[in-house]
Design a protein around this motif. Structure first.
Motif, short mmCIF file in Angstrom:
data_model
loop_
_atom_site.label_atom_id
_atom_site.label_comp_id
_atom_site.label_asym_id
_atom_site.label_seq_id
_atom_site.Cartn_x
_atom_site.Cartn_y
_atom_site.Cartn_z
N UNK A 119 0.84 -1.20 0.00
CA UNK A 119 0.00 0.00 0.00
C UNK A 119 0.88 1.26 0.00
N UNK A 120 1.91 1.27 0.83
CA UNK A 120 2.81 2.44 0.87
C UNK A 120 3.47 2.65 -0.49
N UNK A 121 3.91 1.57 -1.10
CA UNK A 121 4.56 1.65 -2.40
C UNK A 121 3.62 2.22 -3.47
N UNK A 122 2.34 1.88 -3.37
CA UNK A 122 1.35 2.35 -4.33
C UNK A 122 0.69 3.67 -3.90
N UNK A 123 1.17 4.23 -2.80
CA UNK A 123 0.63 5.48 -2.24
C UNK A 123 -0.85 5.37 -1.90
N UNK A 124 -1.24 4.20 -1.38
CA UNK A 124 -2.60 3.94 -0.91
C UNK A 124 -2.68 4.40 0.55
N UNK A 125 -3.66 5.22 0.90
CA UNK A 125 -3.80 5.62 2.31
C UNK A 125 -4.03 4.41 3.21
N UNK A 126 -3.45 4.49 4.41
CA UNK A 126 -3.60 3.42 5.40
C UNK A 126 -4.34 4.01 6.60
N UNK A 127 -5.39 3.29 6.99
CA UNK A 127 -6.22 3.72 8.11
C UNK A 127 -6.17 2.63 9.17
N UNK A 128 -5.76 3.00 10.37
CA UNK A 128 -5.75 2.08 11.51
C UNK A 128 -7.00 2.36 12.34
N UNK A 129 -7.75 1.31 12.64
CA UNK A 129 -8.87 1.41 13.57
C UNK A 129 -8.36 0.89 14.90
N UNK A 130 -8.56 1.67 15.96
CA UNK A 130 -8.02 1.33 17.27
C UNK A 130 -9.16 1.30 18.28
N UNK A 131 -9.44 0.10 18.78
CA UNK A 131 -10.52 -0.08 19.76
C UNK A 131 -10.03 0.30 21.15
N UNK A 132 -10.84 1.07 21.85
CA UNK A 132 -10.47 1.47 23.20
C UNK A 132 -11.64 1.38 24.16
N UNK A 133 -11.33 1.00 25.37
CA UNK A 133 -12.33 0.93 26.44
C UNK A 133 -12.06 2.06 27.43
N UNK A 134 -13.12 2.62 27.96
CA UNK A 134 -13.00 3.64 29.01
C UNK A 134 -12.98 3.02 30.40
N UNK A 135 -13.22 1.69 30.47
CA UNK A 135 -13.25 1.01 31.77
C UNK A 135 -11.83 0.85 32.32
N UNK A 136 -11.62 1.35 33.50
CA UNK A 136 -10.30 1.25 34.14
C UNK A 136 -9.94 -0.21 34.37
N UNK A 137 -8.72 -0.59 33.99
CA UNK A 137 -8.23 -1.94 34.17
C UNK A 137 -8.58 -2.89 33.04
N UNK A 138 -9.40 -2.44 32.09
CA UNK A 138 -9.76 -3.28 30.94
C UNK A 138 -8.49 -3.49 30.09
#
Length: 177
Positions: free
Chosen positions: A41-60
């Motif tokens: 993808x980088x070589x072809x100049x394709x945008x890369x999107x990372x989805x990052x899951x997050x919890x607001x629960x302390x200790x999760x």
């Protein structure tokens, strides 16, 4: 930068998913596949999107800011990559993903990541319902055993089911970038 209407989306490939106590099925192989996709993808100049899951629960294990919440270091984003934060299985619900795709005139999505039957399935279905042309990387998503179903059964089932209705399923080597 060359204008493209395609983006690579990497869903929830975070440190916690590879914990020694309960690692995702074939995690090292998955990382290798995604690293190859990123390089192409980088070589072809394709945008890369990372989805990052997050919890607001302390200790999760996926608590925002924790070690487990971090994107896996093998896939470290570059400064030009987008990182979209989410807190549900949906990558579109209350996130900036749709805005990013519209602003960058993205119409084609290549999806890879974790967890096959939850976040990967959800983004595929939702993207299809929003009229995106979606390709799911057949050998580029993974999960864990769930009840009587093994991870390979879940992966095979979703490749088959989603391919019939919502996406085009292609192996990593057949992705056209």
């Amino acid at each position: 930068m060359e204008i493209t209407d395609t983006a690579l989306i990497i869903v929830d490939v975070q440190v916690n998913m590879f914990s020694p106590e309960n690692p995702v099925y074939q995690g090292e192989q998955l990382l290798t596949t995604i690293v190859r996709l990123i390089a192409r993808a980088r070589s072809a100049q394709i945008p890369i999107i990372y989805i990052q899951h997050g919890s607001q629960r302390q200790g999760h294990p996926m608590e925002v800011g924790s070690a487990g919440w971090q994107i896996h270091p093998a896939l470290a984003p570059y400064s030009q990559d987008a990182i979209i934060q989410k807190h549900m299985s949906s990558s579109f619900y209350q996130t900036s993903l749709e805005e990013y795709l519209v602003n960058h005139q993205i119409q084609k999505l290549v999806i890879t990541g974790i967890q096959t039957e939850l976040c990967v399935d959800t983004i595929c279905r939702e993207a299809c319902s929003r009229d995106y042309d979606v390709t799911l990387v057949k050998d580029g998503h993974s999960t864990w055993q769930r009840g009587e179903l093994t991870a390979p059964q879940i992966i095979a089932h979703h490749n088959s089911l989603l391919n019939d209705w919502f996406v085009t399923v292609k192996e990593e080597q057949a992705i056209p970038f």
